[in-house]
Structure formats: C-alpha cells, structure tokens
Design a protein around this motif. Structure first.
Motif, PDB file in Angstrom:
ATOM      1  N   PHE A 155       0.988  -1.310  -0.201  1.00 41.11           N
ATOM      2  CA  PHE A 155       0.395  -0.110   0.244  1.00 41.11           C
ATOM      3  C   PHE A 155       0.403   1.427   0.341  1.00 41.11           C
ATOM      4  CE2 PHE A 155      -2.748   3.165   2.427  1.00 41.11           C
ATOM      5  CZ  PHE A 155      -3.961   3.487   0.995  1.00 41.11           C
ATOM      6  N   TYR A 156       1.914   1.283   1.085  1.00 39.11           N
ATOM      7  CA  TYR A 156       2.524   2.648   1.179  1.00 39.11           C
ATOM      8  C   TYR A 156       3.528   2.179  -0.678  1.00 39.11           C
ATOM      9  CZ  TYR A 156       2.413   2.474   6.123  1.00 39.11           C
ATOM     10  OH  TYR A 156       2.367   2.796   7.555  1.00 39.11           O
ATOM     11  N   ASP A 157       4.168   1.770  -1.154  1.00 40.10           N
ATOM     12  CA  ASP A 157       4.635   1.655  -2.629  1.00 40.10           C
ATOM     13  C   ASP A 157       3.585   2.018  -3.681  1.00 40.10           C
ATOM     14  OD1 ASP A 157       7.150   0.154  -1.460  1.00 40.10           O
ATOM     15  OD2 ASP A 157       6.121  -1.984  -2.140  1.00 40.10           O
ATOM     16  N   GLU A 158       2.299   1.766  -3.294  1.00 39.38           N
ATOM     17  CA  GLU A 158       1.224   2.398  -4.216  1.00 39.38           C
ATOM     18  C   GLU A 158       1.060   3.765  -4.194  1.00 39.38           C
ATOM     19  OE1 GLU A 158      -2.776   1.365  -6.218  1.00 39.38           O
ATOM     20  OE2 GLU A 158      -1.619  -0.086  -4.973  1.00 39.38           O
ATOM     21  N   HIS A 159       0.752   4.108  -2.714  1.00 37.12           N
ATOM     22  CA  HIS A 159      -0.135   5.339  -3.019  1.00 37.12           C
ATOM     23  C   HIS A 159       0.791   6.140  -1.517  1.00 37.12           C
ATOM     24  CE1 HIS A 159      -4.054   3.980  -3.742  1.00 37.12           C
ATOM     25  NE2 HIS A 159      -3.217   3.145  -3.088  1.00 37.12           N
TER      26      HIS A 159
END
Length: 64
Positions: free
Chosen positions: A53-57
């Motif tokens: 999720f961090y990588d995407e957002h």
C-alpha cells in the motif's frame, strides 16, 4: 478454544482517526462473512500488504 491465524490480504484505504491513522484491511483466511475492518496502522508493522500500500500510495495522507 481454537486459535486461528489470519493475514492482512490487502490494504484498501487509509483515514485519520484521533492522533493516528487507520487502514481498511481486507483479511485473508477469515472464515466469517466479515472480511474487512479498520485497524490502527501501527498494529500492522512488518506487514507485506501495508508495504504494498505504501509503495502504491505513499506512507502519509488519506486514501479512499
């Protein structure tokens, strides 16, 4: 009493609550109808779904 392990399958959203953040978790391996729920972001340390999720957002700000 039977213990069961469930995993965070995917993080769907993030919201601000009080002094911290919550993430909407879609659980993997949960046998009941309730398959998602809001959890304190800090309770999911070292979680692959949270890192994805961090990588995407990114790691800050609300995401719906």
């Amino acid at each position: 009493m039977m213990l069961m392990w469930v995993q965070a399958g995917e993080i769907m959203a993030r919201r601000k609550r009080g002094n911290g953040w919550q993430v909407l978790v879609k659980w993997s391996g949960w046998p009941l109808e309730r398959i998602d729920g809001w959890e304190a972001q800090g309770s999911l340390n070292k979680c692959a779904a949270l890192q994805n999720f961090y990588d995407e957002h990114g790691s800050t700000g609300a995401v719906n």
